[in-house]
Design a protein around this motif. Structure first.
Motif, PDB file in Angstrom:
ATOM      1  N   GLY A 172       0.821  -1.205   0.000  1.00 53.91           N
ATOM      2  CA  GLY A 172       0.000   0.000   0.000  1.00 53.91           C
ATOM      3  C   GLY A 172       0.857   1.258   0.000  1.00 53.91           C
ATOM      4  O   GLY A 172       0.561   2.219  -0.736  1.00 53.91           O
ATOM      5  N   ARG A 173       1.904   1.249   0.832  1.00 55.92           N
ATOM      6  CA  ARG A 173       2.772   2.425   0.842  1.00 55.92           C
ATOM      7  C   ARG A 173       3.471   2.603  -0.499  1.00 55.92           C
ATOM      8  O   ARG A 173       3.660   3.722  -0.978  1.00 55.92           O
ATOM      9  CB  ARG A 173       3.819   2.275   1.973  1.00 55.92           C
ATOM     10  CG  ARG A 173       3.250   2.559   3.362  1.00 55.92           C
ATOM     11  CD  ARG A 173       4.391   2.726   4.362  1.00 55.92           C
ATOM     12  NE  ARG A 173       5.189   1.512   4.516  1.00 55.92           N
ATOM     13  CZ  ARG A 173       4.980   0.557   5.382  1.00 55.92           C
ATOM     14  NH1 ARG A 173       3.917   0.661   6.192  1.00 55.92           N
ATOM     15  NH2 ARG A 173       5.766  -0.482   5.454  1.00 55.92           N
ATOM     16  N   GLY A 174       3.820   1.484  -1.145  1.00 57.03           N
ATOM     17  CA  GLY A 174       4.447   1.597  -2.475  1.00 57.03           C
ATOM     18  C   GLY A 174       3.467   2.143  -3.516  1.00 57.03           C
ATOM     19  O   GLY A 174       3.845   2.989  -4.360  1.00 57.03           O
ATOM     20  N   PHE A 175       2.233   1.656  -3.461  1.00 61.28           N
ATOM     21  CA  PHE A 175       1.229   2.147  -4.413  1.00 61.28           C
ATOM     22  C   PHE A 175       0.964   3.625  -4.210  1.00 61.28           C
ATOM     23  O   PHE A 175       0.939   4.415  -5.163  1.00 61.28           O
ATOM     24  CB  PHE A 175      -0.074   1.337  -4.245  1.00 61.28           C
ATOM     25  CG  PHE A 175      -1.177   1.795  -5.101  1.00 61.28           C
ATOM     26  CD1 PHE A 175      -1.176   1.541  -6.480  1.00 61.28           C
ATOM     27  CD2 PHE A 175      -2.260   2.521  -4.561  1.00 61.28           C
ATOM     28  CE1 PHE A 175      -2.221   1.983  -7.280  1.00 61.28           C
ATOM     29  CE2 PHE A 175      -3.293   2.958  -5.363  1.00 61.28           C
ATOM     30  CZ  PHE A 175      -3.275   2.689  -6.714  1.00 61.28           C
ATOM     31  N   LEU A 176       0.732   4.034  -2.958  1.00 64.07           N
ATOM     32  CA  LEU A 176       0.510   5.451  -2.684  1.00 64.07           C
ATOM     33  C   LEU A 176       1.734   6.282  -3.027  1.00 64.07           C
ATOM     34  O   LEU A 176       1.608   7.396  -3.563  1.00 64.07           O
ATOM     35  CB  LEU A 176       0.146   5.625  -1.188  1.00 64.07           C
ATOM     36  CG  LEU A 176      -1.186   4.996  -0.729  1.00 64.07           C
ATOM     37  CD1 LEU A 176      -1.361   5.167   0.774  1.00 64.07           C
ATOM     38  CD2 LEU A 176      -2.352   5.630  -1.475  1.00 64.07           C
TER      39      LEU A 176
END
Length: 422
Positions: free
Chosen positions: A385-389
Motif C-alpha cells: 500500500g505504501r508503495g502504491f501510494l
C-alpha cells in the motif's frame, strides 16, 4: 708380796675358773645326750607300737595318701581360679557411674602389672607386700582409699593365700599373670591358651621338657596331669624323630615355642584333644556352644564353667549382632525400596511436567508462528500500500514537474521568438 707369789695366785685362779667351766660344760653335754636318748627311745617305742598294732591302717594311709594329694591339688586349682576370677571382677567390674574398662585400659594395666612385678621380683617369685604393692599401684585405688579398695585388698588376700600353697611367703607371679589373662579373655581356644601359657609362664625362648608340667598345671586337672604329660612326651618324641640331625640333638630335651606348637599340631594330638567334643553345650540351635575334648576332659569344673559361660555370652552377643545387622539390613532395604519408589514418582512427575512444558511451549510456538504470519502479511500489505501510494504521489509530482517544465519551455520559446522577431 713378791712377784712370784702374785703369779702363782693368778695361775691358781685361772685354773679354778677353767675347771668350773669344764664341769658345767660336761654337765650340759651329759644332760643333752640324755634328752636325745630319751626322745629317741620314746620315738622308737611309739613307732614300734604303731607298727605292731595298726599295720593295716598304715597300708591304708599309704593307699589313700596319693588320692588325697590329688584331691588337694584339684581343690587348690579351684581356689586359684575362683580367687583370680573374683579379683578380675573387682578390678575390671563396672564402676559406680556405670563406666566400663576398655580393651586398651585392660591391656595397659596388664603391661604395667608385668613391669611392676619384673622390677620387684625378676626371679619369678614375689612376696606378699610386693604383690599387694604392685597390684595397688597398677589398679584403681592405689592413691585414693575407698570402699572398693577394701574389696580389692580382700581379693588380693584370697589370691595370695590360694597361690601360696606351700606357705613359702612367695609365689610365682608369672603363673598369676597367666590366670589373670585367661580370666579376662576365656573365649580363646585351648590351643591358643596353651601357647599363651608357654610364653607367659615359661618366659624363655626354650624350656626343659621336665618343666612342661609347670606350664600345663593351670590348664590340666591334677588327676589327669600324669596322662597328659605322657602324651606330651610321645608327641615330643614324634616331632624330634621327624627333625633332621636327630643323632646330634637326641640328648637335648629343650622345648621352644615353635617346637611346642608343632607338638600341638600333630594329627594324633589334634584329633584326640582339640577336635570338638560330641556334646554340644548351649540352648538349642540358637545359642550353640562347642567345647573341645581337651577342655571337657582336662579343665576343672570352675575353669570349664568359666569357658562355657563366656562362650555362651559370646554366642549370644554374636546372635544379637547378627539380628541387629539383619534388622539394619531390612531397614536399609525398606529405605532403598522407598527411595526407589520416591524416585519413580519423581521421574513420573518430572515426565508429566516436561510434557506439560512441551505442550505449553508448542502452543506458544504455534500462536507465535500464527501471529508472526499475520504480522508479516500485515507488513506486506502495508509495504504494498505504501508503495502504491508512493508511486501515485510520485506520478502526480512527476506530472506536475513535467507540466511546469513544459510550460517553462514553451514560455521561453515564445519569449525567444518574440525577441527574435523584434
Amino acid at each position: 708380796m713378791s712377784p712370784d707369789k702374785r703369779d702363782a695366785l693368778a695361775s691358781r685362779e685361772v685354773n679354778s675358773v677353767i675347771k668350773e667351766k669344764s664341769d658345767i660344760g660336761y654337765s650340759q653335754t651329759f644332760m643333752s645326750n640324755k634328752g636325745e636318748q630319751y626322745y629317741r627311745v620314746r620315738y622308737e617305742s611309739e613307732f614300734s607300737k604303731f607298727l605292731s598294732s595298726s599295720k593295716s591302717e598304715l597300708s591304708k594311709i599309704h593307699e589313700e595318701y596319693p588320692d588325697d594329694y590329688v584331691e588337694r591339688d584339684v581343690s587348690a586349682q579351684d581356689k586359684m581360679w575362683r580367687s583370680v576370677m573374683h579379683l578380675q571382677r573387682v578390678i575390671f567390674g563396672k564402676a559406680e557411674n556405670g563406666d566400663q574398662w576398655s580393651e586398651y585400659r585392660r591391656n595397659k594395666l596388664l603391661e604395667d602389672l608385668h613391669e611392676n612385678f619384673f622390677q620387684l621380683a625378676t626371679k619369678r617369685f614375689i612376696s606378699r607386700p610386693n604383690f599387694e604393692c604392685c597390684l595397688l599401684k597398677a589398679s584403681r585405688g592405689s592413691r585414693h582409699r575407698t570402699v572398693k579398695d577394701e574389696k580389692l585388698v580382700i581379693a588380693l588376700d584370697s589370691v595370695y593365700n590360694s597361690f601360696d600353697v606351700l606357705s613359702n611367703e612367695a609365689f610365682d607371679w608369672r603363673r598369676f599373670l597367666f590366670y589373670l589373662h585367661f580370666a579376662l579373655d576365656p573365649r580363646k581356644t585351648a590351643k591358643e591358651h596353651l601357647l599363651s601359657a608357654f610364653s607367659k609362664i615359661g618366659n624363655k625362648s626354650c624350656i626343659d621338657l621336665q618343666d612342661l608340667g609347670v606350664v600345663l598345671f593351670p590348664l590340666v586337672k591334677a588327676d589327669a596331669a600324669k596322662d597328659v604329660l605322657c602324651v606330651m612326651d610321645e608327641a615330643w618324641a614324634q616331632v624330634k624323630a621327624s627333625q633332621q640331625g636327630i643323632d646330634e640333638n637326641l640328648g637335648s630335651t629343650k622345648l621352644t615355642m615353635n617346637f611346642f606348637q608343632q607338638m600341638l599340631e600333630l594329627k594324633g594330638i589334634q584329633t584326640s584333644f582339640f577336635d570338638q567334643s560330641k556334646s554340644a553345650w548351649g540352648r538349642g540351635r540358637t545359642f550353640p556352644v562347642y567345647i573341645c575334648q581337651w577342655e571337657e576332659e582336662f579343665y576343672n569344673e570352675t575353669l570349664l564353667q568359666l569357658v562355657k559361660v563366656s562362650r555362651r555370652e559370646a554366642t549370644i552377643e554374636d546372635k544379637l549382632n547378627r539380628d541387629n545387622s539383619r534388622t539394619k539390613l531390612n531397614v536399609w532395604r525398606q529405605l532403598l525400596d522407598f527411595a526407589r519408589y520416591q524416585r519413580s514418582l519423581r521421574s513420573i512427575f518430572n515426565k508429566i511436567n516436561d510434557r506439560m512444558k512441551l505442550r505449553r511451549k508448542a502452543r506458544g510456538l504455534m500462536a507465535f508462528s500464527h501471529w508472526t504470519a499475520n504480522q508479516h502479511a500485515a507488513l506486506e500489505i502495508q509495504r504494498v500500500g505504501r508503495g502504491f501510494l508512493g508511486r501515485m504521489i510520485a506520478r502526480n509530482r512527476w506530472m506536475i514537474y513535467s507540466s511546469a517544465t513544459m510550460i517553462q519551455t514553451h514560455s521561453r520559446m515564445y519569449f525567444a521568438k518574440r525577441k527574435l522577431n523584434e
